[in-house]
Write an enzyme that holds these catalytic residues in place. Sequence first.
Site, PDB file in Angstrom:
ATOM      1  N   ASP A 191      17.875  -3.709   3.683  1.00 41.79           N
ATOM      2  CA  ASP A 191      18.384  -2.886   4.779  1.00 41.79           C
ATOM      3  C   ASP A 191      18.470  -1.463   4.221  1.00 41.79           C
ATOM      4  O   ASP A 191      18.394  -1.232   3.011  1.00 41.79           O
ATOM      5  CB  ASP A 191      19.743  -3.395   5.294  1.00 41.79           C
ATOM      6  CG  ASP A 191      20.059  -2.844   6.687  1.00 41.79           C
ATOM      7  OD1 ASP A 191      19.432  -1.846   7.106  1.00 41.79           O
ATOM      8  OD2 ASP A 191      20.942  -3.412   7.360  1.00 41.79           O
TER       9      ASP A 191
HETATM   10  C1  NOJ Z   1      20.419  -0.341   9.383  1.00 42.71           C
HETATM   11  C2  NOJ Z   1      20.500  -1.573  10.205  1.00 42.71           C
HETATM   12  O1  NOJ Z   1      21.489  -2.432   9.685  1.00 42.71           O
HETATM   13  C3  NOJ Z   1      19.186  -2.316  10.303  1.00 42.71           C
HETATM   14  O2  NOJ Z   1      19.315  -3.378  11.205  1.00 42.71           O
HETATM   15  C4  NOJ Z   1      18.093  -1.391  10.715  1.00 42.71           C
HETATM   16  O3  NOJ Z   1      16.889  -2.104  10.835  1.00 42.71           O
HETATM   17  C5  NOJ Z   1      17.987  -0.270   9.712  1.00 42.71           C
HETATM   18  N1  NOJ Z   1      19.248   0.469   9.662  1.00 42.71           N
HETATM   19  C6  NOJ Z   1      16.861   0.706  10.039  1.00 42.71           C
HETATM   20  O4  NOJ Z   1      17.196   1.423  11.160  1.00 42.71           O
END
Ligand code: NOJ
Length: 980
Positions: free
Chosen positions: A376
């Site tokens: 993430d």
């Molecule tokens: C953080 C989020 O938790 C995740 O779900 C997402 O895909 C990423 N940011 C990218 O935006």
Amino acid sequence: MAPYESHQLRRGKYARLDAPTDDDLEPTPTRFSSESNATLEDLEEHDPLAFDSKLKRKKSAGDLKVRKASFKDAEAAAAIPYARRKKFTPGRCCCWLLTFVAATVLLLAAGGIWAYKVSVPVDGRSPPWYPAPKGGADPAWEESYKKAAELVKQMTLVEKVNITTGTGWSMEMCVGNNGAVPRLKFPQLCLQDGPLGIRFADNITAFPAGITVGATWNKELMYQRGKAHGKEARLKGVNVLLGPAMGPLGRLPAGGRNWEGFGSDPVLQGIAAAQTIKGIQEEGVMATAKHWVGNEQEHFRQAREWGIPNAISSNIDDRALHEIYAWPFADSVKAGVVSVMCSYNQVNSSYACANSKLLNGVLKDELGFQGFVQSDWLAQRSGVASALAGLDMTMPGDGLRWSNGDSLWGARLTQAVLNGSVPIDRVDDMVTRVVASWYQVGQDKWSNEGPNFSSWTNDEVGKLHEGSPSDKTTGVVNKFVNAQGDHKDIVRKVAAEGTVLVKNEDNVLPLSRKGHKDGSKSKRQTKFRVCVFGEDARLPYDGINKCPDQSCNDGTLASGWGSGAVDFPYLVEPMSAIRAAFDKENVYITDWLKNKLPKQKEIVEDQDLCIVFVNSDAGEGYLKWADVRGDRNDLSIQKDGNQLVKDVAKGCGKGKGDVVVVVHTVGTVNLEEFIDIPNVKAVLIANLPGQESGNAIVDVLFGDVNPSGRLPYTIAKKEEDFGPDSKVKYLPSPSDGLAPQQNFSEGLYIDYRHFDKQDIAPRYEFGFGLSYTQFKLSSLLIRSKHGKSPLPSARPSGIAPPTYPTDLPDPKSALFPKDFHKVGKYIYPYLESTDGTSFTAPEPVPQSPLSEAGGGPGGNPDLYTTILTVSASVTNTGPVDGATVVQLYISFPQGYKDPETGEAVDFPVRVLRGFEKVFVEAGKQEHGNGGGRELVTFDVTRKDLSYWDVKRQNWVMPTEGEFGISVGFSSRDLPLQGTW
Ligand code: NOJ
């Protein structure tokens, strides 16, 4: 319908919303002592020098002692670079081998099927699991791995590293972009959110959220929505879609991102995720199963986001991990998902993106995941440790802080390979996994023009490297490709089928377009009078995309907020759609689109029918609306919606009018303040419908679609009924230590499992929903295909993954090429100098035992053997055609004891194991039962009939006692009962 209007405001302004600056984040002091459970990550966070090669330098400078004292966590200890591990000499090896053989012979001679060779993981601690399993063992991926190996073996070290590392936040067009290998025509990959549309893009569809999809319980629609989403991604040039989400799973009813997933049950999540993945990947787009794992709340999910240095630790016991949280990921792997995103949080005191037990052990070995693990965004908190623990790609590439361009990989990974901290075969495996995934979905056939939109501007021409402080190069970045096709039809279907009718007294619904159902007219007026109430029935005043990533609750709620939200291309207003639906000849329709009634009482007293819209919103924790910082503060309807319903009910037709309530919500809500009011005749839980909101609610209100949505969560009478462990942790506790601790002490007992165990009556149970017709179940038939046997067959060995030469290149070959034009802040794989690259040979680590539960996609293939089939007939006995959801629940044998230890094994009262949505025509007479009838059949697998035995580290089917088999219409309406 409003035309395309979503891009006037926004991105330049909040392009860095995901990216708080260092100033936003006041780090709290961190204690480092030998008592602490600080991990390698902590040290790196606080020590800019703390990366592998530097670690080595520091070791020789006498620094290792301090570091070792901090490695209390078994996980972190296991992550020490190979070179620093205890020697594993051939002599010792022989002794161990002899002892092992002897022990195995003795155990087998003892005749036990239960010869367990694994130790029980300690709750709250994450055991080490090394080395990372190599991809390429699954025959279903053989071709892709062959092709990938052909390509990877031609790559240089820096080319390989380039593929593993993001180029930095907003350095290219997508929210995530890795490095390309142009020489070999391997393109830069565009990674974009997901999971309910293409984030930051124009001319796309705003699909209903996952929770609405879950509420349809319709496998075909789940698949179709995935396919449409995948197609839009392909048309926009997105290689990797960041969805579906199946974690959070819904452990905490107020969890801020529950709406991105499909409901509070692992089987529902797993089936919906698998269907979505199939749809996405059939379109040639890589799907991402996220967030692995335990990211059940927003508060403290991420290091530094909440003013604390470390993310929350979700402390999950091994059985709950397997039976609840990992379950949908297993289904995703079985469905062939090519990417998994590890989550921000720690799990059992080890960051999910550096947790070797979770990545190497559970995901790659046990579940047989062949694709690549991406972090993430900034969930990677360590360099070497995460590489060894099984992370394959770091996103968006920046290191410990947003947008700092200072990656934990990139050049540092190159250096770590050269100096022996990370074995080259680990990087080969990372890259092969990515390239094989690319082949697996057929992206080698793409024209590779890259994304045709920019996440950072709406203009046609924009900066090519938005995040670079120095590079001002511009070009055409938005080509405005319309990807929507006819996907609005799928949106409308999902939204209508994802609407759950929970109350319908006197059959007040469906409404008649003519107003009076019986054709008569009211005595006091000629026309039937209808008023629509509530902010939630109108569009937001300031535009449908006014708030960053939909982070406000103004007007009708069609999506939660955060990275999972998209700009609406249009949003069909419920009020307008309802107005258009009524026959004006016979109906006088008016509205009051506020949540507080006016002083003049006529607006409410003069009505025959009042329709009230209310809502409850939540989202991702980097944004907040009012005082809702991601997670909801409670389960109440927001913005005084309860009072509105009560006031309307009191006044509507002077208390004699009928009231219909529509609730748009991110998840379970409390309805108690109005649910029992007699003239509140109907209540619809419309979840988050996406862009076709108004049309979909009209379909249900007027009976064009007979409601067949079922609750994907329990609606309780009071929040406490969900249990003492169901509360979001809003504040750290004094005893937490370095990171907030979240103990998943309830184990298996979330949502309906808790209500059933404690015998608490919910307001509306999981799986519940009404229809405009009635259904009856009959003819339960349970057919055994195999007898009971405790364990799955032995793990199959799989095929051999590719191998590569392990020679390392001359470090000089990894230096920046001469005259290389650097874009400021861009993350490159090249070294500035050869410092820190002198090689120390790594020593091999002993192989952690392979899981007997592994050996195929989603686990040991025998776990998916059908052991029995269950069938039943469903008859539509009511007046109209309609669909219903037939649900299968299993109860494990009561009083079951482990035959060997005599220990009682605890089981939930019942667990969902399958569902089918069936459409049944009304009144077909051919079966002589007064209604149409359809046959529903469920395949029940070994895994469905097994529990995760922590001691044996395998799925075990109880062979003593009887399983209860229940088929019905909800978790508490189970008219057909049998045993096996
Ligand atoms: C953080 C989020 O938790 C995740 O779900 C997402 O895909 C990423 N940011 C990218 O935006």
